[in-house]
Design a protein around this motif. Sequence first.
Motif, PDB file in Angstrom:
ATOM      1  N   VAL A   1       0.901  -1.026  -0.391  1.00  0.00           N
ATOM      2  CA  VAL A   1       0.101  -0.188  -0.030  1.00  0.00           C
ATOM      3  C   VAL A   1       0.860   1.388  -0.178  1.00  0.00           C
ATOM      4  O   VAL A   1       0.793   2.481  -0.796  1.00  0.00           O
ATOM      5  N   ARG A   2       1.971   1.378   0.914  1.00  0.00           N
ATOM      6  CA  ARG A   2       2.709   2.151   1.111  1.00  0.00           C
ATOM      7  C   ARG A   2       3.180   2.718  -0.124  1.00  0.00           C
ATOM      8  O   ARG A   2       3.487   3.695  -0.970  1.00  0.00           O
ATOM      9  N   GLN A   3       3.908   1.885  -1.161  1.00  0.00           N
ATOM     10  CA  GLN A   3       4.459   1.994  -2.679  1.00  0.00           C
ATOM     11  C   GLN A   3       3.194   3.033  -3.653  1.00  0.00           C
ATOM     12  O   GLN A   3       3.157   3.624  -4.558  1.00  0.00           O
ATOM     13  N   PHE A   4       1.906   1.678  -3.403  1.00  0.00           N
ATOM     14  CA  PHE A   4       0.780   2.780  -4.413  1.00  0.00           C
ATOM     15  C   PHE A   4       0.163   4.083  -3.886  1.00  0.00           C
ATOM     16  O   PHE A   4       0.831   4.987  -4.662  1.00  0.00           O
TER      17      PHE A   4
ATOM     18  N   PHE B   1       0.351  10.043  -5.270  1.00  0.00           N
ATOM     19  CA  PHE B   1       1.013  10.509  -4.942  1.00  0.00           C
ATOM     20  C   PHE B   1       1.985  11.209  -6.255  1.00  0.00           C
ATOM     21  O   PHE B   1       1.387  12.518  -7.159  1.00  0.00           O
ATOM     22  N   TYR B   2       2.433  10.750  -6.978  1.00  0.00           N
ATOM     23  CA  TYR B   2       3.273  10.877  -8.048  1.00  0.00           C
ATOM     24  C   TYR B   2       2.905  11.471  -9.522  1.00  0.00           C
ATOM     25  O   TYR B   2       2.762  12.459 -10.313  1.00  0.00           O
ATOM     26  N   ALA B   3       1.674  10.279  -9.126  1.00  0.00           N
ATOM     27  CA  ALA B   3       0.857  10.859 -10.206  1.00  0.00           C
ATOM     28  C   ALA B   3      -0.671  11.953 -10.506  1.00  0.00           C
ATOM     29  O   ALA B   3      -1.207  12.531 -10.714  1.00  0.00           O
ATOM     30  N   GLU B   4       0.507  13.024  -9.125  1.00  0.00           N
ATOM     31  CA  GLU B   4      -1.220  13.779  -8.596  1.00  0.00           C
ATOM     32  C   GLU B   4      -2.347  13.957  -8.325  1.00  0.00           C
ATOM     33  O   GLU B   4      -3.424  14.698  -8.732  1.00  0.00           O
TER      34      GLU B   4
ATOM     35  N   LEU C   1      -4.486   9.957  -0.379  1.00  0.00           N
ATOM     36  CA  LEU C   1      -4.867   9.827   1.347  1.00  0.00           C
ATOM     37  C   LEU C   1      -6.122   8.992   1.227  1.00  0.00           C
ATOM     38  O   LEU C   1      -6.433   8.398   2.651  1.00  0.00           O
ATOM     39  N   ARG C   2      -6.241   8.295   0.253  1.00  0.00           N
ATOM     40  CA  ARG C   2      -7.602   7.073   0.390  1.00  0.00           C
ATOM     41  C   ARG C   2      -6.565   5.658   0.834  1.00  0.00           C
ATOM     42  O   ARG C   2      -6.511   5.134   1.350  1.00  0.00           O
ATOM     43  N   PHE C   3      -4.744   5.721   0.188  1.00  0.00           N
ATOM     44  CA  PHE C   3      -4.363   4.906   0.693  1.00  0.00           C
ATOM     45  C   PHE C   3      -4.308   4.890   1.191  1.00  0.00           C
ATOM     46  O   PHE C   3      -3.828   3.684   2.150  1.00  0.00           O
TER      47      PHE C   3
END
Length: 326
Positions: free
Chosen positions: A265-268, A273-276, A282-284
């Motif tokens: 989940v941290r990875q996604f 974030f990087y995909a803006e 925040l839901r992750f």
Amino acid sequence: MGPYLNQIKPWVTVVCTCYNHEAYVQEALQSVVDQRYPNVELIVIDNASSDGSARRITEFVKRHPAVRFIQNSENIGLCRAFNQGLRHANGKYLIDLAADDILFPDRIARQVERFEQLPPEYAVVFSNAVYIDEAGQPLSIHFPTDERGRAVSEVPSGYVFSKILERYFICTPTMMMRRAVLDELGGYDESLDYEDFDFWVRSARHYAYGYIDEILTYKRRLPNSQSMQVIEPHNRLLASTLDVCYKAFDRCQTPDEYHALANRVRQFLRKAFYAEQFELALRFGELLNHIESPGLLTSGILFLSRLHLPVNGLYQQYIRLRLRFV
């Protein structure tokens, strides 16, 4: 004797889904027709391609009339298109083939042989693969191999649910799937924009996976592949991934499984974030908080997500530079 032996060999259905693969679809289909295994059913679905893919497929079917061709008038998505093929499939085993990938001639024979040796709790047999570029030139091998062509490190097999949560290790197009398991799962989840992670989560909880330590597939890497789509600001892949992570959360049973899911989940979350896609990040974060503390780094990314920083341009440059050296 020959026809009788063919009848007792289990049938395999290859469902080939195509969208704008005019340059590659005939080679993909030919690799199925050229299999050194007698009982292969080929179903090809064109998902409303805007290029000449449908024409190429029609030309191929004229030469091979046993191939079933379904031409969609609109793009219904990969998962729905595969389920179309699944409804028409007669095989005991299935292969989900993208129209730009290529099967080695012995692939189906080798996978059926392995499946028939395994007990019924095995849902998948997968193998190694070579990545190729647009021109068909080799780029890399999925599992690095030694001089004998064997994987240099151990590949997870058996009950791999926790391993699937830890990392991407199965090269998706190398899979052969047991039809009975697909039927039990109701096929692919049509609410999602991609299939593999969801299928792994839903099947690996109760079923085992077998690995053949051979290269049996060419997997093509194109500029518009999922690895590139996922970094685009408006991609829908990450939203699908959040849905699958919640499914995984519901299926976790041990502390190790929960911890593996938390790391994934941290990875996604970082990808969102990087995909803006800041609200999705925040839901992750909300899901992560249900599992364990986010940690200092992830908490920092969640803070930056609330600031809506324009990071995607730099991230895309970084990914493209990295892929050049993979």
